[in-house]
Design a protein around this motif. Sequence first.
Motif, PDB file in Angstrom:
ATOM      1  N   HIS A 145      27.705  29.569  73.383  1.00 19.16           N
ATOM      2  CA  HIS A 145      26.622  30.055  74.249  1.00 19.16           C
ATOM      3  C   HIS A 145      25.230  29.646  73.777  1.00 19.16           C
ATOM      4  O   HIS A 145      24.261  29.789  74.506  1.00 19.16           O
ATOM      5  CB  HIS A 145      26.714  31.568  74.447  1.00 19.16           C
ATOM      6  N   GLY A 146      25.157  29.132  72.559  1.00 16.93           N
ATOM      7  CA  GLY A 146      23.860  28.657  72.087  1.00 16.93           C
ATOM      8  C   GLY A 146      23.674  27.166  72.341  1.00 16.93           C
ATOM      9  O   GLY A 146      22.638  26.600  72.001  1.00 16.93           O
ATOM     10  N   ASP A 147      24.678  26.540  72.929  1.00 16.94           N
ATOM     11  CA  ASP A 147      24.662  25.075  73.086  1.00 16.94           C
ATOM     12  C   ASP A 147      24.655  24.743  74.579  1.00 16.94           C
ATOM     13  O   ASP A 147      24.700  25.621  75.439  1.00 16.94           O
ATOM     14  CB  ASP A 147      25.913  24.495  72.406  1.00 16.94           C
ATOM     15  N   ARG A 148      24.603  23.450  74.859  1.00 18.62           N
ATOM     16  CA  ARG A 148      24.652  23.001  76.252  1.00 18.62           C
ATOM     17  C   ARG A 148      25.874  22.101  76.396  1.00 18.62           C
ATOM     18  O   ARG A 148      25.968  21.040  75.755  1.00 18.62           O
ATOM     19  CB  ARG A 148      23.373  22.221  76.553  1.00 18.62           C
ATOM     20  N   VAL A 287      42.168  20.269  75.445  1.00 16.40           N
ATOM     21  CA  VAL A 287      40.900  20.218  76.173  1.00 16.40           C
ATOM     22  C   VAL A 287      39.798  19.738  75.234  1.00 16.40           C
ATOM     23  O   VAL A 287      39.641  20.257  74.129  1.00 16.40           O
ATOM     24  CB  VAL A 287      40.544  21.623  76.751  1.00 16.40           C
ATOM     25  N   PHE A 288      39.071  18.706  75.695  1.00 14.00           N
ATOM     26  CA  PHE A 288      37.900  18.175  74.993  1.00 14.00           C
ATOM     27  C   PHE A 288      36.664  18.829  75.557  1.00 14.00           C
ATOM     28  O   PHE A 288      36.479  18.838  76.772  1.00 14.00           O
ATOM     29  CB  PHE A 288      37.707  16.702  75.340  1.00 14.00           C
ATOM     30  N   VAL A 289      35.825  19.295  74.695  1.00 13.16           N
ATOM     31  CA  VAL A 289      34.541  19.828  75.154  1.00 13.16           C
ATOM     32  C   VAL A 289      33.467  18.986  74.495  1.00 13.16           C
ATOM     33  O   VAL A 289      33.501  18.773  73.279  1.00 13.16           O
ATOM     34  CB  VAL A 289      34.397  21.316  74.766  1.00 13.16           C
ATOM     35  N   GLU A 290      32.543  18.460  75.303  1.00 18.01           N
ATOM     36  CA  GLU A 290      31.431  17.688  74.741  1.00 18.01           C
ATOM     37  C   GLU A 290      30.156  18.493  74.939  1.00 18.01           C
ATOM     38  O   GLU A 290      29.753  18.773  76.075  1.00 18.01           O
ATOM     39  CB  GLU A 290      31.320  16.329  75.432  1.00 18.01           C
ATOM     40  N   ALA A 294      26.863  20.514  69.348  1.00 17.51           N
ATOM     41  CA  ALA A 294      28.136  20.582  68.609  1.00 17.51           C
ATOM     42  C   ALA A 294      28.864  19.252  68.613  1.00 17.51           C
ATOM     43  O   ALA A 294      29.693  18.986  67.747  1.00 17.51           O
ATOM     44  CB  ALA A 294      29.032  21.654  69.214  1.00 17.51           C
ATOM     45  N   GLY A 295      28.576  18.398  69.592  1.00 21.65           N
ATOM     46  CA  GLY A 295      29.301  17.128  69.699  1.00 21.65           C
ATOM     47  C   GLY A 295      30.653  17.367  70.362  1.00 21.65           C
ATOM     48  O   GLY A 295      30.782  18.228  71.219  1.00 21.65           O
ATOM     49  N   GLN A 296      31.670  16.608  69.923  1.00 21.90           N
ATOM     50  CA  GLN A 296      32.986  16.723  70.553  1.00 21.90           C
ATOM     51  C   GLN A 296      33.852  17.762  69.857  1.00 21.90           C
ATOM     52  O   GLN A 296      33.952  17.774  68.630  1.00 21.90           O
ATOM     53  CB  GLN A 296      33.710  15.386  70.480  1.00 21.90           C
ATOM     54  N   LEU A 297      34.484  18.615  70.656  1.00 21.77           N
ATOM     55  CA  LEU A 297      35.419  19.616  70.117  1.00 21.77           C
ATOM     56  C   LEU A 297      36.735  19.423  70.863  1.00 21.77           C
ATOM     57  O   LEU A 297      36.724  19.125  72.055  1.00 21.77           O
ATOM     58  CB  LEU A 297      34.909  21.025  70.395  1.00 21.77           C
ATOM     59  N   MET A 298      37.838  19.605  70.171  1.00 22.38           N
ATOM     60  CA  MET A 298      39.121  19.489  70.868  1.00 22.38           C
ATOM     61  C   MET A 298      39.972  20.728  70.601  1.00 22.38           C
ATOM     62  O   MET A 298      40.108  21.163  69.466  1.00 22.38           O
ATOM     63  CB  MET A 298      39.876  18.239  70.431  1.00 22.38           C
TER      64      MET A 298
END
Length: 437
Positions: A145-148, A287-290, A294-298
């Motif tokens: 929630h602190g990121d975009r 699921v990949f979240v960019e 944070a960059g890339q999270l999987m």
Amino acid sequence: MRLALLGCGTVGSEVVRLLHEQSADLAARIGAPLEIAGIAVRRVGRDRGDLPVDPALFTTDPLGLIKREDVDVVVEVVGGIEPARSWLVEALRAGKSVVTANKALLAEDGASLHDAAAEGGADLYYEASVAGAIPLLRPLRESLHGDRINRVTGIVNGTTNFILSAMDATGAGFAEALEEATELGYAEADPTADVEGFDAAAKAAILASLAFHTRVTAADVHREGITEVTAADVASAKAMGCTIKLLCIAARGADAEGRETVGVRVHPAMIPLTHPLASVSDAFNAVFVEAEAAGQLMFYGRGAGGAPTASAVLGDVVAVARNRLAGARAASESAYADLAVRPMGEALTRYHISLDVADRPGVLEAVAGVFARHEVSIATVRQGPAGGGPAGRGSDAELVIVTHVAPDAALAATVRELRGLEIVRSVASVLRVEGGA
Ligand code: NDP
Ligand code: HSE
């Protein structure tokens, strides 16, 4: 803490089992014992094997159970839109916390549930609704929630991933693989929801709503299923060093005036074997979240099945029970951004097109001309003897064309025009290509 369980099928029966096996630990984690007040089902007399529960708890009156004074938390694992929506709205308005795995309902009319939760000051948790056991929604709605978040890409339907993996690995037939997925408890009550992409589209809507702080419904999601993926497509993907997956893609973008938008789509796509999603097999999801900072999270794990889904349900039960004991409530829905949804035609993607064409001079030029007219740039062309087309056309050839990135509308118009060419005997397959150059 007393819990009303609505549904005792694949997921509900595992919730009962885990509640029984872990009752002491759960009580210690919550700070109070957790008991089942009642279990609503359709058929009280159904054989439920050795389920460790008092048969007297079963009822066919879900509303009566929800309204009982001694019920604090309602867990819904029945599915479908109605009557589940009416039950949950009733519970939430009465201030009872709700835990649900019902992605179809959340994607169709999550607004009614969120509004009822706000009205009743109750918690609404639904971790199990997307990607089974994988902790994914809590990270999106709390940790990030602190990121975009800019993009979410994933495999979110276990049944279709199981089918495509089996077709790819063993050459299994579609029907045979679907039957096995159903036996293993992965498929929806009506497996059309899985194979036609409705289930993944519902999950995509939930993910996009959380990632982009915008209400996205199932109707906003471009949806295509896997029923038209053939063994020839799977073989063709293999030959190109690719595999076929049903992908969910939700991404930020902008309209012609530069206003920010979101695009959400679910469709089969070829991805290179080197892509991290290519190795996600069976009923697993990933699921990949960019995100900007944070960059890339999987996120990876079991996406379907009774026990994995029950794990996510119980995680939510512990959270809402602890909130209740503390007299607290989780943050309500965050939909302040209210972004417009971009039409599929504006999505930027690549196509893999397989054509059966007449084998004579000028054919390649005519085909290339169609692509040029729609401003679609061709990346590769391969010509070989006709393979996928109807028998008895010895002189025909197969053309396999892969494009560069172009708007989906331009690609679709190209395919429409190709279908009308006399030299094109048939458009054997059209698949989007994602990931890689
Ligand atoms: P099942 O079909 O196995 O179980 C449904 C349960 O609901 C059964 O116990 C059934 O009763 C009961 N039920 C159905 N209609 C009514 C009714 N009108 N009144 C009272 N009870 C009713 O479904 P699943 O357990 O597979 O799925 C449940 C939910 O969880 C769905 O929303 C699904 O999308 C979701 N989900 C499922 C996953 C999975 O892997 N299976 C994973 C993630 C989410 P009876 O037992 O008498 O038939
Ligand atoms: N039918 C769904 C699937 C269940 O196959 O992914 C998990 O949501």
